[in-house]
Design an enzyme around this catalytic site. Sequence first.
Site, mmCIF file in Angstrom:
data_model
loop_
_atom_site.group_PDB
_atom_site.id
_atom_site.type_symbol
_atom_site.label_atom_id
_atom_site.label_comp_id
_atom_site.label_asym_id
_atom_site.label_seq_id
_atom_site.Cartn_x
_atom_site.Cartn_y
_atom_site.Cartn_z
ATOM 1 N N CYS A 180 -15.722 -4.955 7.023
ATOM 2 C CA CYS A 180 -16.702 -4.927 5.942
ATOM 3 C C CYS A 180 -17.626 -6.132 5.997
ATOM 4 O O CYS A 180 -18.776 -6.054 5.588
ATOM 5 C CB CYS A 180 -15.988 -4.896 4.594
ATOM 6 S SG CYS A 180 -14.592 -3.777 4.569
ATOM 7 N N THR A 226 -9.269 1.892 -1.985
ATOM 8 C CA THR A 226 -10.176 1.206 -2.910
ATOM 9 C C THR A 226 -9.975 1.712 -4.331
ATOM 10 O O THR A 226 -9.832 0.922 -5.277
ATOM 11 C CB THR A 226 -11.634 1.432 -2.468
ATOM 12 O OG1 THR A 226 -11.794 0.898 -1.148
ATOM 13 C CG2 THR A 226 -12.616 0.757 -3.417
ATOM 14 N N ASN A 281 -5.348 -7.389 6.083
ATOM 15 C CA ASN A 281 -6.090 -6.536 7.011
ATOM 16 C C ASN A 281 -6.819 -7.317 8.102
ATOM 17 O O ASN A 281 -7.078 -6.783 9.171
ATOM 18 C CB ASN A 281 -7.088 -5.675 6.234
ATOM 19 C CG ASN A 281 -7.905 -6.468 5.241
ATOM 20 O OD1 ASN A 281 -7.340 -7.104 4.340
ATOM 21 N ND2 ASN A 281 -9.197 -6.467 5.399
ATOM 22 N N HIS A 333 -5.923 7.013 5.844
ATOM 23 C CA HIS A 333 -6.606 6.828 7.133
ATOM 24 C C HIS A 333 -6.166 5.566 7.875
ATOM 25 O O HIS A 333 -6.532 5.355 9.019
ATOM 26 C CB HIS A 333 -8.132 6.880 6.971
ATOM 27 C CG HIS A 333 -8.780 5.659 6.401
ATOM 28 N ND1 HIS A 333 -9.395 4.725 7.210
ATOM 29 C CD2 HIS A 333 -8.944 5.224 5.137
ATOM 30 C CE1 HIS A 333 -9.918 3.776 6.439
ATOM 31 N NE2 HIS A 333 -9.656 4.053 5.181
HETATM 32 C C1 LIG Z 1 -8.765 -0.290 4.318
HETATM 33 C C2 LIG Z 1 -8.214 -1.129 3.232
HETATM 34 C C3 LIG Z 1 -8.509 -0.870 1.885
HETATM 35 C C4 LIG Z 1 -9.470 0.209 1.478
HETATM 36 O O1 LIG Z 1 -8.948 1.496 1.657
HETATM 37 P P1 LIG Z 1 -9.962 2.742 1.673
HETATM 38 O O2 LIG Z 1 -9.069 3.932 1.715
HETATM 39 O O3 LIG Z 1 -10.780 2.596 2.908
HETATM 40 O O4 LIG Z 1 -10.755 2.667 0.424
HETATM 41 C C5 LIG Z 1 -7.924 -1.660 0.915
HETATM 42 N N1 LIG Z 1 -7.087 -2.661 1.245
HETATM 43 C C6 LIG Z 1 -6.772 -2.939 2.511
HETATM 44 C C7 LIG Z 1 -5.818 -4.044 2.806
HETATM 45 C C8 LIG Z 1 -7.326 -2.198 3.552
HETATM 46 O O5 LIG Z 1 -7.020 -2.492 4.810
#
Ligand SMILES: *Cc1c(COP(=O)(O)O)cnc(C)c1O
Length: 406
Positions: free
Chosen positions: A325, A72, A151, A201
């Site tokens: 989300c 993010t 995602n 992560h």
């Molecule tokens: C999980 C995700 C994010 C956010 O990443 P964080 O480290 O959780 O802030 C942004 N873009 C995509 C495509 C994601 O899958």
Amino acid sequence: MKRIYLDHGATTPPHADVIEAMLPYFRQYFGNPSSVHSFGREARRALDESREKTALALGVKPEEIIFTSGGTEANNLAIQGVVEALAARGRHVITSAVEHHAVLDTVKIMADKGCSLTVLPVDRCGIVDPDDLRKAIRDDTVLVTIMTANNEIGTVQPVEELARTCRDKGVPFHTDAVQAIGSIPLDLRGVPIDLLSLSAHKFYGPKGIGALFVRKGTKLGKLMFGGGQERKMRPGTENIPAIVGLAKAIEMATKDIPGKSAAITVLRDRLIEKLLNEIDAVQLNGHPVHRLPGNVNISVNFVEGEGLLLDLDLNGIAASSGSACTSGSLEASHVLMACGMDHQTAHGSLRLTLGHGNTLEEVDYTVATLKNSVDRLRGMSSLYKNYRRQVDKNHAGGEKTCTTKR
Ligand SMILES: *Cc1c(COP(=O)(O)O)cnc(C)c1O
């Protein structure tokens, strides 16, 4: 009860070797890398080595890596940073309709603040057409941001072609590659991507740590002000244990991607095939071929996705509906809607994302569990009974995958 984790798109379990690599940096080497004494120097060495490993995994230079608090923040820094740095040149930003909220909400805020915004459409499989991008670029375009892989539906964009289109026109290209790292080989030596976001992560590393790759020569303003860390681009004392974890995780994740992807693809394709064949009125969302090796996203007609999720959870299976989300809210997924899906069908969507720990037995158990759940839930649906009568009369079912020219 044995639990089955099919939500790797939301987060992945940290690898044991990653945890092991991090521990000394909590216990022993706790120094602040900005300190001049030996404690500080130990931490500084870990920071430098981690940056080198991360850069190596991407085929870039260590000084092109900025560690952030995650995907993010990396997306925010890229978008807000480039827009600010190039304000004198123009204020037009281009993105796609299927981006993660960390991109979409950021560009919308930029639009509220006076930027002009083009949101490119996608086809029914979620693909951005590079021709659309070419036509959308203007003299005042300062940034194009389009994700590498989605995602929710797993669709992989023709990111090289998109990047090249931008390079030809002299416009910086950013990609949110959070879902792609470790799943799709990306060598930034040969692809003209100027900025790239990643998050540990999502590839078996710790949470709360990510990075932004910024190609040398790319102009970038900053989001935060304070100390001189990360070449002043991201002030604040570095999270050394997490950075060490990210470096270990990306080193492991980018080794033999074709081999590891092939193993997960086998599971994915079996899951897709069984779901489409064994459960009535189910469609695959996202591209049938250009998709992440671990991603399965289906719409189960005449059933609420939330009902399926609950049944799966009761049976120990962790999945998600739409994106992590948006689940829990009543809003249908913006990604599925952008692919031309109606509200109703979007609400019956389910995302199952596989990872390295999953097995064929788990896949089969999941399909059997889902089949039971769907049968039970549809037993209460008169809409479904009407549909069955129609299908039986006409000897026709719906399409099971989207169609695309790519
Ligand atoms: C999980 C995700 C994010 C956010 O990443 P964080 O480290 O959780 O802030 C942004 N873009 C995509 C495509 C994601 O899958």
